[in-house]
Scaffold this active site. Structure first.
Site, PDB file in Angstrom:
ATOM      1  N   LEU A 125       0.845  -1.209   0.000  1.00 45.94           N
ATOM      2  CA  LEU A 125       0.000   0.000   0.000  1.00 45.94           C
ATOM      3  C   LEU A 125       0.878   1.256   0.000  1.00 45.94           C
ATOM      4  O   LEU A 125       0.722   2.132  -0.845  1.00 45.94           O
ATOM      5  CB  LEU A 125      -0.917  -0.010   1.236  1.00 45.94           C
ATOM      6  CG  LEU A 125      -1.794   1.232   1.438  1.00 45.94           C
ATOM      7  CD1 LEU A 125      -2.862   1.334   0.346  1.00 45.94           C
ATOM      8  CD2 LEU A 125      -2.473   1.205   2.822  1.00 45.94           C
ATOM      9  N   GLY A 131       2.429   7.598   3.010  1.00 40.33           N
ATOM     10  CA  GLY A 131       2.251   6.466   3.914  1.00 40.33           C
ATOM     11  C   GLY A 131       0.961   6.669   4.687  1.00 40.33           C
ATOM     12  O   GLY A 131      -0.039   5.992   4.450  1.00 40.33           O
ATOM     13  N   TRP A 156       8.578   0.383   1.794  1.00 33.22           N
ATOM     14  CA  TRP A 156       8.406  -0.219   3.127  1.00 33.22           C
ATOM     15  C   TRP A 156       7.649  -1.538   3.048  1.00 33.22           C
ATOM     16  O   TRP A 156       6.792  -1.790   3.902  1.00 33.22           O
ATOM     17  CB  TRP A 156       7.610   0.706   4.067  1.00 33.22           C
ATOM     18  CG  TRP A 156       8.120   2.071   4.285  1.00 33.22           C
ATOM     19  CD1 TRP A 156       7.453   3.225   4.007  1.00 33.22           C
ATOM     20  CD2 TRP A 156       9.356   2.458   4.884  1.00 33.22           C
ATOM     21  NE1 TRP A 156       8.209   4.309   4.367  1.00 33.22           N
ATOM     22  CE2 TRP A 156       9.379   3.859   4.918  1.00 33.22           C
ATOM     23  CE3 TRP A 156      10.458   1.754   5.386  1.00 33.22           C
ATOM     24  CZ2 TRP A 156      10.463   4.581   5.426  1.00 33.22           C
ATOM     25  CZ3 TRP A 156      11.529   2.468   5.898  1.00 33.22           C
ATOM     26  CH2 TRP A 156      11.519   3.858   5.909  1.00 33.22           C
ATOM     27  N   ILE A 157       7.931  -2.381   2.074  1.00 32.15           N
ATOM     28  CA  ILE A 157       7.116  -3.580   1.897  1.00 32.15           C
ATOM     29  C   ILE A 157       7.716  -4.769   2.653  1.00 32.15           C
ATOM     30  O   ILE A 157       8.770  -5.311   2.286  1.00 32.15           O
ATOM     31  CB  ILE A 157       6.923  -3.898   0.395  1.00 32.15           C
ATOM     32  CG1 ILE A 157       6.322  -2.667  -0.312  1.00 32.15           C
ATOM     33  CG2 ILE A 157       6.052  -5.137   0.211  1.00 32.15           C
ATOM     34  CD1 ILE A 157       5.051  -2.097   0.336  1.00 32.15           C
ATOM     35  N   ARG A 268      19.597 -10.637  40.528  1.00 35.75           N
ATOM     36  CA  ARG A 268      20.565  -9.563  40.793  1.00 35.75           C
ATOM     37  C   ARG A 268      20.390  -9.036  42.220  1.00 35.75           C
ATOM     38  O   ARG A 268      19.272  -8.765  42.651  1.00 35.75           O
ATOM     39  CB  ARG A 268      20.334  -8.430  39.775  1.00 35.75           C
ATOM     40  CG  ARG A 268      21.172  -7.203  39.989  1.00 35.75           C
ATOM     41  CD  ARG A 268      22.563  -7.401  39.477  1.00 35.75           C
ATOM     42  NE  ARG A 268      23.342  -6.178  39.568  1.00 35.75           N
ATOM     43  CZ  ARG A 268      24.639  -6.121  39.324  1.00 35.75           C
ATOM     44  NH1 ARG A 268      25.290  -7.230  38.958  1.00 35.75           N
ATOM     45  NH2 ARG A 268      25.299  -4.988  39.434  1.00 35.75           N
ATOM     46  N   GLY A 339      19.575  -2.000  34.702  1.00 36.11           N
ATOM     47  CA  GLY A 339      20.725  -1.114  34.921  1.00 36.11           C
ATOM     48  C   GLY A 339      21.643  -1.129  33.712  1.00 36.11           C
ATOM     49  O   GLY A 339      21.177  -1.182  32.564  1.00 36.11           O
ATOM     50  N   GLU A 363       0.975   0.606  10.024  1.00 34.44           N
ATOM     51  CA  GLU A 363      -0.467   0.313   9.979  1.00 34.44           C
ATOM     52  C   GLU A 363      -1.284   1.411  10.670  1.00 34.44           C
ATOM     53  O   GLU A 363      -2.265   1.136  11.367  1.00 34.44           O
ATOM     54  CB  GLU A 363      -0.756  -1.071  10.563  1.00 34.44           C
ATOM     55  CG  GLU A 363      -0.018  -2.154   9.776  1.00 34.44           C
ATOM     56  CD  GLU A 363      -0.572  -3.539   9.971  1.00 34.44           C
ATOM     57  OE1 GLU A 363      -1.771  -3.678  10.216  1.00 34.44           O
ATOM     58  OE2 GLU A 363       0.229  -4.483   9.864  1.00 34.44           O
ATOM     59  N   SER A 366       0.505   6.390  15.764  1.00 37.80           N
ATOM     60  CA  SER A 366      -0.245   6.793  16.970  1.00 37.80           C
ATOM     61  C   SER A 366      -1.064   8.058  16.697  1.00 37.80           C
ATOM     62  O   SER A 366      -2.196   8.189  17.189  1.00 37.80           O
ATOM     63  CB  SER A 366       0.723   7.054  18.131  1.00 37.80           C
ATOM     64  OG  SER A 366       1.255   5.843  18.593  1.00 37.80           O
ATOM     65  N   GLU A 367      -0.500   8.972  15.891  1.00 41.25           N
ATOM     66  CA  GLU A 367      -1.240  10.199  15.578  1.00 41.25           C
ATOM     67  C   GLU A 367      -2.535   9.857  14.836  1.00 41.25           C
ATOM     68  O   GLU A 367      -3.602  10.419  15.122  1.00 41.25           O
ATOM     69  CB  GLU A 367      -0.378  11.148  14.716  1.00 41.25           C
ATOM     70  CG  GLU A 367       0.789  11.802  15.448  1.00 41.25           C
ATOM     71  CD  GLU A 367       1.987  10.871  15.641  1.00 41.25           C
ATOM     72  OE1 GLU A 367       1.990   9.751  15.092  1.00 41.25           O
ATOM     73  OE2 GLU A 367       2.927  11.266  16.362  1.00 41.25           O
TER      74      GLU A 367
END
Ligand SMILES: Cc1cc2nc3c(=O)[nH]c(=O)nc-3n(C[C@H](O)[C@H](O)[C@H](O)COP(=O)(O)OP(=O)(O)OC[C@H]3O[C@@H](n4cnc5c(N)ncnc54)[C@H](O)[C@@H]3O)c2cc1C
Length: 383
Positions: A125, A131, A156-157, A268, A339, A363, A366-367
């Site tokens: 796509l 994008g 970007w495939i 640890r 650490g 896909e 976030s925006e």
């Protein structure tokens, strides 16, 4: 906590968990360095049913739906995001597009082989210049007497280097608009299909990501996948499901970070006691576990809406947004608990954190998810 998993799905999960521990965990660091997932691992995932988990049984799958997909992707991502991304693109994008939009002949031809891992799929796509705004894509498909000819560039495939079949979206009307784009199936070896070299990525490195160009690439008329001009609308339906899969990928990565941190906090010592005896570390681990559980519930609930035939698009966005950003927070906390050791490649946490960043971008970033969630909520309240 088990979230509405059938006995069948629990046993499927356990098979996948054992496979991931034995066949993925010991090699994930090597694949990350080599930027490649070996073919025999792909074939084995097909053989034991991982790749076809969501497909209907009539097409060679296990019929476990999107919920099944989230369960297996979480198990694989626990150890290697790149392997899980291979599945997300192969099964979640390419195969799903053929399954929801393809003709009966296309489904019969491709789905059983995709489920078995005998052929590999990719989904094209994105383009170099679009994008997020994928509706602006410029790859063209022109009708000829023999079929279609494709020209354009995809970017970007995922799985492009090894794919046998590519689902390709291309413009079939010149103007902009959702119903101006169609989807096509292009087979490996078709003249004019040019696959480029893999990107040198920050994470998800076991999964190959390549540019794919089309130069006078001629395909037969029957390779139109779905209705003419409906390819973008179908792609959005694929992405609704894909976002849930990406959410489960993040849940797996975050679970990996959490489990590694819990183990280390028991081994640890500082000030004469294990790290987990310090309340500050306990609180970190408790917050991490709380977030992983919350994300898993969201992801599985979103998957169930699809499997019930009533997909909740807002919930899919919420699940992806929350899970992907949660995994980054949990990952950085895990590094803090390790650490100085956490700042090295000797522990897998740094790789899981690198892998997860893609889940906040691909896909639908976030925006984009925030835009979709806000839009849906405005519509709901003002209805
Ligand atoms: C490893 C990897 C694998 C991928 N696999 C595939 C694949 O298999 N198939 C495929 O088709 N694609 C694939 N993609 C592409 C991916 O889906 C895109 O990268 C993603 O959609 C973002 O597009 P972009 O990179 O062009 O960023 P852009 O669209 O240029 O966006 C850049 C930034 O601007 C923000 N932005 C854009 N528009 C807006 C807006 N209106 N409001 C607010 N912010 C905005 C974005 O959120 C982002 O943060 C892959 C990408 C990667 C990195």
């Amino acid at each position: 906590m088990e979230f509405r998993l059938s006995e069948e799905l629990v046993s499927f999960r356990d098979v996948t968990r054992n496979f991931a521990k034995e066949k993925i965990a010991p090699f994930a660091r090597k694949w990350d360095a080599e930027k490649w997932l070996p073919d025999d691992v792909v074939r084995e995932m097909g053989r034991i049913g991982i790749l076809g988990v969501a497909f209907p049984e009539e097409y060679g799958g296990s019929g476990q739906g999107l919920l099944g997909m989230t369960v297996v992707v979480e198990e694989i991502a626990r150890w290697c995001g790149g392997t899980a991304l291979f599945i997300a693109a192969h099964s979640g994008l390419c195969s799903t597009h053929i399954r929801i939009a393809g003709s009966e002949a296309q489904k019969k031809k491709w789905l059983p082989k995709l489920a078995a891992g005998e052929v590999i799929g990719s989904w094209c796509l994105s383009e170099p210049d679009c994008g997020t705004d994928a509706e602006a894509l410029t790859t063209r498909a022109e009708k000829t007497s023999a079929g279609w000819v494709l020209n354009g560039r995809k970017f970007w495939i995922t799985n492009g280097k090894r794919a046998d079949v590519f689902v390709v979206t291309a413009r079939t009307k010149p103007e902009r608009g959702a119903r101006t784009i169609s989807a096509f199936l292009v087979e490996k070896g078709t003249p004019g299909l040019i696959v480029g070299e893999p990107e040198d990525k920050m994470g998800m490195r076991a999964s190959d990501t390549v540019p794919v160009n089309f130069e006078n690439c001629e395909i037969p008329a029957e390779n139109l996948c779905g209705q003419l001009h409906e390819g973008y609308v179908d792609a959005l339906r694929v992405l609704d499901r894909g976002r849930v899969t990406i959410g489960s990928l993040s849940v797996g990565l975050a679970r990996g970070c959490l489990e590694e941190a819990v183990r280390y906090a028991g081994e640890r010592k500082s000030f004469g006691v294990p790290l987990h005896a310090h309340q500050a570390i306990q609180f970190k681990l408790a917050d991490m576990e709380t977030q992983v559980e919350a994300a898993r519930i969201l992801v599985r609930q979103a998957a169930l809406t699809h499997d019930a035939g009533k997909p909740d698009k807002k919930l899919c966005s919420i699940a992806k947004l929350f899970a992907s950003e949660m995994a980054s927070r949990v990952g950085w906390e895990a590094i803090q608990i390790f650490g100085g050791a956490g700042y090295t490649k000797d522990v897998c946490v740094e790789r899981l954190v690198r892998d997860n960043k893609l889940c906040e971008i691909g896909e639908g970033s976030s925006e984009v998810q925030r835009m979709l969630i806000a839009r849906a909520e405005f519509q709901r309240v003002s209805a």
